[in-house]
Write a protein that holds these residues in place. Structure first.
Motif, PDB file in Angstrom:
ATOM      1  N   CYS A 128       0.844  -1.202   0.000  1.00  0.00           N
ATOM      2  CA  CYS A 128       0.000   0.000   0.000  1.00  0.00           C
ATOM      3  C   CYS A 128       0.884   1.259   0.000  1.00  0.00           C
ATOM      4  O   CYS A 128       1.837   1.358   0.781  1.00  0.00           O
ATOM      5  N   HIS A 130       0.250   3.999   1.184  1.00  0.00           N
ATOM      6  CA  HIS A 130       0.055   4.840   2.368  1.00  0.00           C
ATOM      7  C   HIS A 130       1.182   4.564   3.366  1.00  0.00           C
ATOM      8  O   HIS A 130       2.141   5.328   3.432  1.00  0.00           O
ATOM      9  N   LEU A 131       1.090   3.430   4.094  1.00  0.00           N
ATOM     10  CA  LEU A 131       2.128   3.121   5.076  1.00  0.00           C
ATOM     11  C   LEU A 131       2.724   1.739   4.894  1.00  0.00           C
ATOM     12  O   LEU A 131       3.370   1.212   5.802  1.00  0.00           O
ATOM     13  N   CYS A 133       1.329  -1.396   4.271  1.00  0.00           N
ATOM     14  CA  CYS A 133       0.676  -2.679   4.554  1.00  0.00           C
ATOM     15  C   CYS A 133       0.406  -3.406   3.237  1.00  0.00           C
ATOM     16  O   CYS A 133       0.459  -2.800   2.170  1.00  0.00           O
ATOM     17  N   CYS A 148      -5.123  -2.042   6.958  1.00  0.00           N
ATOM     18  CA  CYS A 148      -4.615  -1.141   8.016  1.00  0.00           C
ATOM     19  C   CYS A 148      -5.511   0.088   8.225  1.00  0.00           C
ATOM     20  O   CYS A 148      -5.876   0.407   9.367  1.00  0.00           O
ATOM     21  N   HIS A 149      -5.859   0.781   7.142  1.00  0.00           N
ATOM     22  CA  HIS A 149      -6.662   2.007   7.304  1.00  0.00           C
ATOM     23  C   HIS A 149      -7.781   2.077   6.274  1.00  0.00           C
ATOM     24  O   HIS A 149      -8.212   3.159   5.879  1.00  0.00           O
ATOM     25  N   ASN A 150      -8.203   0.907   5.803  1.00  0.00           N
ATOM     26  CA  ASN A 150      -9.350   0.805   4.878  1.00  0.00           C
ATOM     27  C   ASN A 150      -9.143   1.506   3.541  1.00  0.00           C
ATOM     28  O   ASN A 150     -10.118   1.993   2.954  1.00  0.00           O
ATOM     29  N   GLY A 151      -7.952   1.567   3.072  1.00  0.00           N
ATOM     30  CA  GLY A 151      -7.746   2.064   1.708  1.00  0.00           C
ATOM     31  C   GLY A 151      -8.394   1.099   0.726  1.00  0.00           C
ATOM     32  O   GLY A 151      -8.364  -0.116   0.931  1.00  0.00           O
ATOM     33  N   PRO A 163      -6.996   6.762   3.039  1.00  0.00           N
ATOM     34  CA  PRO A 163      -5.860   7.693   3.141  1.00  0.00           C
ATOM     35  C   PRO A 163      -4.722   7.513   2.137  1.00  0.00           C
ATOM     36  O   PRO A 163      -3.861   8.405   2.059  1.00  0.00           O
ATOM     37  N   PRO A 164      -4.651   6.405   1.368  1.00  0.00           N
ATOM     38  CA  PRO A 164      -3.494   6.307   0.446  1.00  0.00           C
ATOM     39  C   PRO A 164      -3.424   7.510  -0.483  1.00  0.00           C
ATOM     40  O   PRO A 164      -4.452   7.982  -0.985  1.00  0.00           O
TER      41      PRO A 164
HETATM   42  S1  FES Z   1      -1.346   1.418   5.030  1.00  0.00           S
HETATM   43 FE1  FES Z   1      -2.870   1.051   3.554  1.00  0.00          FE
HETATM   44  S2  FES Z   1      -4.405   2.470   4.036  1.00  0.00           S
HETATM   45 FE2  FES Z   1      -2.861   2.865   5.454  1.00  0.00          FE
END
Ligand code: FES
Length: 198
Positions: A128, A130-131, A133, A148-151, A163-164
């Motif tokens: 991902c 974003h961070l 995952c 992790c954050h529903n991307g 959030p991505p």
């Molecule tokens: S790591 Fe994938 S949405 Fe945050």
């Protein structure tokens, strides 16, 4: 009074001692400040020469640390025909070898092979943006989901929500003798534009 008189007599009765002291002062070979300067000068010279000679050795020793660590070889995913009939993204795990300084590091990475409406195969990293995952393909949603954050991403890897900061990252791919090959790379997270990590 008696002692003072005795000292004067000693100096007067040993004139050769006084002469010897004066000779040393005028002879430059025994000047302590000059000897110190020469020692300092030779010391600086030695250090400079050693420094110049050691540069190539230091560069040789540090070379692995200065090399890019994300460049990997091509990975073979098998015959492209294996993906011809699939209509949902196919997950694969590949082993990649990278140089981390002096160490050789072997890692397992997940990727997805996706067949577009035009039949052309694309390959995404499962990481991902974003961070970092691992995204998963969810049949019931017809989406890639990041736990992790529903991307959420479309089957083509387009960002739908969450959030991505960008779409899933595509990987370089090619066909060699009918086999699908990819070159795995890592990309910077949390930025809008895809950027290869160096
Ligand atoms: S790591 Fe994938 S949405 Fe945050």
């Amino acid at each position: 009074m008696i002692e003072e008189r005795t000292d004067i007599e000693m100096l007067e009765t040993k004139p050769e001692q006084t002469v010897a002291i004066r000779t040393d002062d005028h002879d430059g070979h025994r000047d302590p400040s000059r000897r110190s300067f020469l020692r300092w000068f030779l010391g600086i010279g030695s250090v400079s020469v050693a420094g110049v000679l050691s540069v190539p050795l230091i560069r040789f020793a540090l070379d692995p640390l200065m090399r890019t660590t994300t460049q990997t070889d091509w990975s073979d995913l098998g015959p492209a025909s294996d993906f011809a009939e699939v209509n949902v993204p196919q997950k694969r795990t590949i082993s990649i070898t990278q140089m981390d300084g002096w160490r050789k590091v072997v890692m397992e990475k997940s990727i997805y092979v996706v067949k577009g409406n035009d039949g052309v195969l694309s390959v995404f990293t499962a990481t991902c943006p974003h961070l970092g995952c691992s995204v998963k393909w969810v049949d019931t949603n017809n989406q890639f989901k990041c736990p992790c954050h529903n991307g959420a991403f479309s089957p083509e890897g387009k960002l739908i929500s969450g959030p991505p900061p960008r779409d899933l990252d595509t990987l370089e791919s090619r066909l060699v003798d009918g086999h699908l090959q990819i070159r795995y790379q890592s990309f910077r997270q949390l930025v809008k534009t895809k950027e290869v990590l160096a």
